[in-house]
Write a protein that holds these residues in place. Structure first.
Motif, PDB file in Angstrom:
ATOM      1  N   HIS A  46       0.932   5.173  -2.872  1.00  0.00           N
ATOM      2  CA  HIS A  46       1.330   5.968  -2.863  1.00  0.00           C
ATOM      3  C   HIS A  46       2.191   6.505  -2.706  1.00  0.00           C
ATOM      4  O   HIS A  46       2.206   7.231  -3.592  1.00  0.00           O
ATOM      5  N   ALA A  60       2.724  11.081   1.059  1.00  0.00           N
ATOM      6  CA  ALA A  60       2.329   9.844   0.391  1.00  0.00           C
ATOM      7  C   ALA A  60       2.957   8.978   1.785  1.00  0.00           C
ATOM      8  O   ALA A  60       2.078   7.843   1.700  1.00  0.00           O
ATOM      9  N   VAL A 118      -4.068   3.044  -8.128  1.00  0.00           N
ATOM     10  CA  VAL A 118      -3.933   4.018  -7.345  1.00  0.00           C
ATOM     11  C   VAL A 118      -2.804   4.781  -8.762  1.00  0.00           C
ATOM     12  O   VAL A 118      -2.747   6.093  -8.306  1.00  0.00           O
ATOM     13  N   ASP A 173       0.892  -1.344  -0.180  1.00  0.00           N
ATOM     14  CA  ASP A 173      -0.216   0.052   0.189  1.00  0.00           C
ATOM     15  C   ASP A 173       1.045   0.910  -0.093  1.00  0.00           C
ATOM     16  O   ASP A 173       0.598   2.599  -0.904  1.00  0.00           O
ATOM     17  N   GLU A 213      -0.302   9.707   3.938  1.00  0.00           N
ATOM     18  CA  GLU A 213      -0.892   9.305   3.208  1.00  0.00           C
ATOM     19  C   GLU A 213      -1.611   7.844   3.892  1.00  0.00           C
ATOM     20  O   GLU A 213      -2.493   7.778   3.933  1.00  0.00           O
ATOM     21  N   THR A 214      -0.668   7.545   3.990  1.00  0.00           N
ATOM     22  CA  THR A 214      -0.709   5.569   3.811  1.00  0.00           C
ATOM     23  C   THR A 214      -1.007   5.542   5.387  1.00  0.00           C
ATOM     24  O   THR A 214      -1.545   4.411   5.956  1.00  0.00           O
ATOM     25  N   LYS A 217       2.404   6.610  -7.132  1.00  0.00           N
ATOM     26  CA  LYS A 217       1.965   7.768  -7.557  1.00  0.00           C
ATOM     27  C   LYS A 217       2.614   9.512  -7.080  1.00  0.00           C
ATOM     28  O   LYS A 217       2.034  10.282  -8.419  1.00  0.00           O
ATOM     29  N   ARG A 218       3.250  10.158  -5.894  1.00  0.00           N
ATOM     30  CA  ARG A 218       3.298  11.306  -4.925  1.00  0.00           C
ATOM     31  C   ARG A 218       3.982  11.549  -6.320  1.00  0.00           C
ATOM     32  O   ARG A 218       4.504  12.913  -6.868  1.00  0.00           O
TER      33      ARG A 218
END
Lengths: 306, 86
Positions: A50, B75, A84, A46, B78-79, A53-54
């Motif tokens: 992310h 990031a 994502v 996870d 957020e995670t 993506k960022r």
């Protein structure tokens, strides 16, 4: 496939390491493959997607092809990876364990759905299937034809040797048949063939020898695990100046032949006819992509006027 | 969103950060960084922005930064927030 995009070097970058991701703009490889699969522990899937993506969202001044290796679609992470990462607009998806055409077709359908949702052109996201098992190699021909999005086939020797229950040797004799089959499937479908990684980062001579073998067989690029490997691979795939000079002479010779009303002529005691011209044209296209010649060879020079 | 449980996200590698979240009655943010002097305010601003975006009004937020850029802060936070929810 009028696509002469150079893909000599495709560098894997672990998806959960900011220090590596941040260096992507300065690596001089042709493509990067940001890895969400093997380089990321299960507990961090996870977090990695992310982070990727960022990273991609703020990397707007892109200077190389960006592919993302997702987790296989039959795992609980594969679909989520797409969901994502795709809004951050990578160029394509490297699909691991692409064992059958059906698996690739499934990814194709998912990509179309995401493209509709994101309101981008259908076909925007490419697919690079990894043939990395006995089944994948057997199915190579069908896989190569399974989606218009496929721009190349990638051979993955680490998983392949695992699926064959054999060790990978430095000489690579055990990979010969699989490498060839992947090549046939790619060439028969007019797409590129990309060779497997060379894992020993300290062994530059081994890397060079393996890359030379792959090039001789017909591969046009190689996947890499470390930026230090880029230079050797580029050196191997660059056409040599004498090859370029000879190719230019071949094209001149065949032009003279056509003026004389024939399709065959002698150049330095060697016969020049259609297949020789085709090979010369390929050298000149690669040379053009490397900036070694100024103009891209046209179809008339290769085939003559109708 | 609400921080429902104690979680962490990120690593202590260079250019990365660790985020620790814990349920609490009020919102507290603590930042420890190798570049606190130069960039402490900017890190704090980014953290506040992400917390506001997710409507976080309470919880203990601890950041151990190793020189992360904005995208990594966003990031990792957020995670952590997603992990704290579920």
């Amino acid at each position: 496939m009028a696509d002469y995009k150079l893909r000599r070097s495709l560098l894997y970058v672990p998806g959960n390491m900011p220090s590596m991701l941040q260096n992507i703009p300065i690596f001089n490889c042709d493509s990067v493959i940001i890895d969400l699969e093997d380089a990321v522990p299960l507990s961090e899937k996870d977090a990695a997607r992310h982070l990727v993506k960022r990273f991609l969202m703020q990397y707007t001044d892109r200077n190389k092809e960006l592919l993302v290796r997702i987790n296989p679609l039959d795992t609980r992470w594969g679909y989520e990876d797409l969901k994502v990462v795709l809004p951050a607009m990578p160029d394509g998806i490297r699909l691991p364990k692409a064992d059958t055409p059906e698996i690739v077709e499934r990814l194709d359908t998912l990509l179309t759905e995401f493209e509709e949702e994101l309101e981008v052109e259908i076909g925007r996201f490419g697919i690079l299937p990894s043939l990395e098992s006995a089944l994948g190699v057997i199915n190579a021909v069908g896989i190569a034809r399974s989606s218009q999005r496929i721009f190349a086939l990638a051979f993955g020797a680490e998983d392949y040797t695992a699926s064959m229950e054999i060790e990978r040797s430095r000489g690579g004799e055990e990979l010969f048949n699989a490498r060839t089959r992947v090549l046939w499937a790619a060439k028969a479908n007019g797409i590129q063939a990309l060779d497997t990684i060379f894992a020993d980062v300290g062994d530059m001579e081994g890397l060079r020898a393996e890359t030379e073998l792959a090039k001789r067989l017909g591969y046009t690029g190689k996947c890499l695990v470390n930026p230090r490997q880029i230079e050797v691979v580029h050196e191997v795939f660059a056409p040599k100046q004498h090859e370029v000079d000879y190719a230019l002479q071949v094209i001149e010779a065949i032009k003279r032949a056509r003026q004389l009303g024939t399709g065959v002529i002698s150049l330095g005691g060697k016969m020049v006819d259609a297949p020789v011209v085709k090979r010369a044209a390929r050298v000149l296209r690669t040379a053009y992509a490397h900036g070694m010649v100024d103009t891209l060879i046209d179809e008339e020079a290769i085939h003559g006027a109708q | 969103m609400k921080i429902m449980k104690k979680v962490q996200a990120g690593t202590l590698q260079s250019s990365d950060l660790m985020v620790f979240l814990e349920p609490a009655e009020t919102l507290t943010v603590t930042i420890e960084s190798t570049v606190l002097k130069q960039f402490g305010d900017l890190i704090r601003a980014k953290v506040d922005e992400v917390l506001a975006k997710h409507g976080v009004e309470a919880g203990e937020v601890r950041i151990t930064d190793r020189g992360a850029l904005d995208y990594a802060i966003e990031a990792r936070l957020e995670t952590a927030l997603m992990r704290a929810e579920g």
